[in-house]
Scaffold this active site. Sequence first.
Site, mmCIF file in Angstrom:
data_model
loop_
_atom_site.group_PDB
_atom_site.id
_atom_site.type_symbol
_atom_site.label_atom_id
_atom_site.label_comp_id
_atom_site.label_asym_id
_atom_site.label_seq_id
_atom_site.Cartn_x
_atom_site.Cartn_y
_atom_site.Cartn_z
ATOM 1 N N CYS A 52 28.581 9.759 -46.566
ATOM 2 C CA CYS A 52 30.054 9.764 -47.134
ATOM 3 C C CYS A 52 30.152 11.097 -47.918
ATOM 4 O O CYS A 52 31.316 11.361 -48.531
ATOM 5 C CB CYS A 52 29.929 8.576 -48.319
ATOM 6 S SG CYS A 52 29.772 7.051 -47.480
ATOM 7 N N HIS A 85 35.204 10.577 -53.609
ATOM 8 C CA HIS A 85 35.100 9.761 -52.253
ATOM 9 C C HIS A 85 35.603 8.382 -52.726
ATOM 10 O O HIS A 85 35.206 7.781 -53.652
ATOM 11 C CB HIS A 85 33.443 9.813 -51.864
ATOM 12 C CG HIS A 85 33.181 8.634 -51.071
ATOM 13 N ND1 HIS A 85 33.598 8.452 -49.789
ATOM 14 C CD2 HIS A 85 32.126 7.661 -50.995
ATOM 15 C CE1 HIS A 85 32.987 7.348 -49.111
ATOM 16 N NE2 HIS A 85 32.213 6.866 -49.946
ATOM 17 N N ASN A 117 36.842 2.228 -47.527
ATOM 18 C CA ASN A 117 35.775 3.410 -47.696
ATOM 19 C C ASN A 117 35.676 4.063 -46.178
ATOM 20 O O ASN A 117 35.065 3.325 -45.224
ATOM 21 C CB ASN A 117 34.473 2.827 -47.995
ATOM 22 C CG ASN A 117 33.360 3.888 -48.011
ATOM 23 O OD1 ASN A 117 33.381 5.115 -47.590
ATOM 24 N ND2 ASN A 117 32.282 3.556 -48.779
#
Length: 325
Positions: free
Chosen positions: A119, A252, A282
């Site tokens: 990520c 993020h 996500n």
Amino acid sequence: MTRFARITGTGSSLPPQRLSNADMVELLARRGVETSDQWIVERTGIRARHFAAEGVFASDLAADACRQAMSAADVAPGDIDLIIVATSTPDMVFPSTAAILQHKLGIAGCPVFDVQAVCSGFIYALTVADALIRTGSAHKALVVGAEVFSRILDFNDRTTCVLFGDGAGAVVLEASETPGILSTDIHADGKHTGILCVPGHVSGGHVLGDPLLKMDGQAVFKLAVGVLEDTARAVLDKAGKTSADIDWLIPHQANIRIMQSTAKKLKLSMDRVVVTVDEHGNTSAASIPLALDHAVRGGQVKKGDTLLLEGVGGGFTWGAVLLDL
């Protein structure tokens, strides 16, 4: 002349298939797994995500995002002299997804490679591209985050499968006489490998271990809120700035509670935070460039704004980039 790197164009791509929380509840119920829209929203802020169709790969989503970014920057494929793709869900073991993307865009000859920092991947890729442009090794780069996380989800585990989605985001990064990227900061600590991982690998034509995503959510949350504050303050200090200089925080998009905690620590109101986790879920390395493009095209983020981008991911990796758009 001192060389800098500036973002001159953004782009993104989401698969057409949108799954609401109600769709996920129905999908999981068929497997005997119970969850609810309320349970998902309260813990994550997620209301929907997009899943790629069978036969659609990270490079396909990346190609769409790159074409948008190149159009926005008014550059042709032949102008690009570097491609970096951040992904944890590559098309193949090898060659790199960046090489496959390069061919799909009709580009040849320039260096291309993947970055695997989960990520935090886009932050890592942007940091590397910035360094290569500053040293004169590249002039116009495509920096991409692209993921098809739906392929590695365990749909018997409601604590993870409802979190993730597919997508891609891209930027064109060009050499400039005026500063764009002001400072960068990246880190990792491999002792935390076990709290977020896909512990499988290919050997002898078989998948060994478990090829599906595993996460200790509480451990990830605890670690994330600390390192995100640290890396944010680090890039501000390097650039001689304070949080008051930030126009937009683009974190993020993992969990709304992590994002709220980071904003609070930096004394930023949530109306200065770009939030797309509710509609995208996500999307790992794609989440920051997706959110950036969404904010640019929606008129939130404008040329001249100071942006703080930051991410944290499996590895454990984390980092931040401070830039003037």
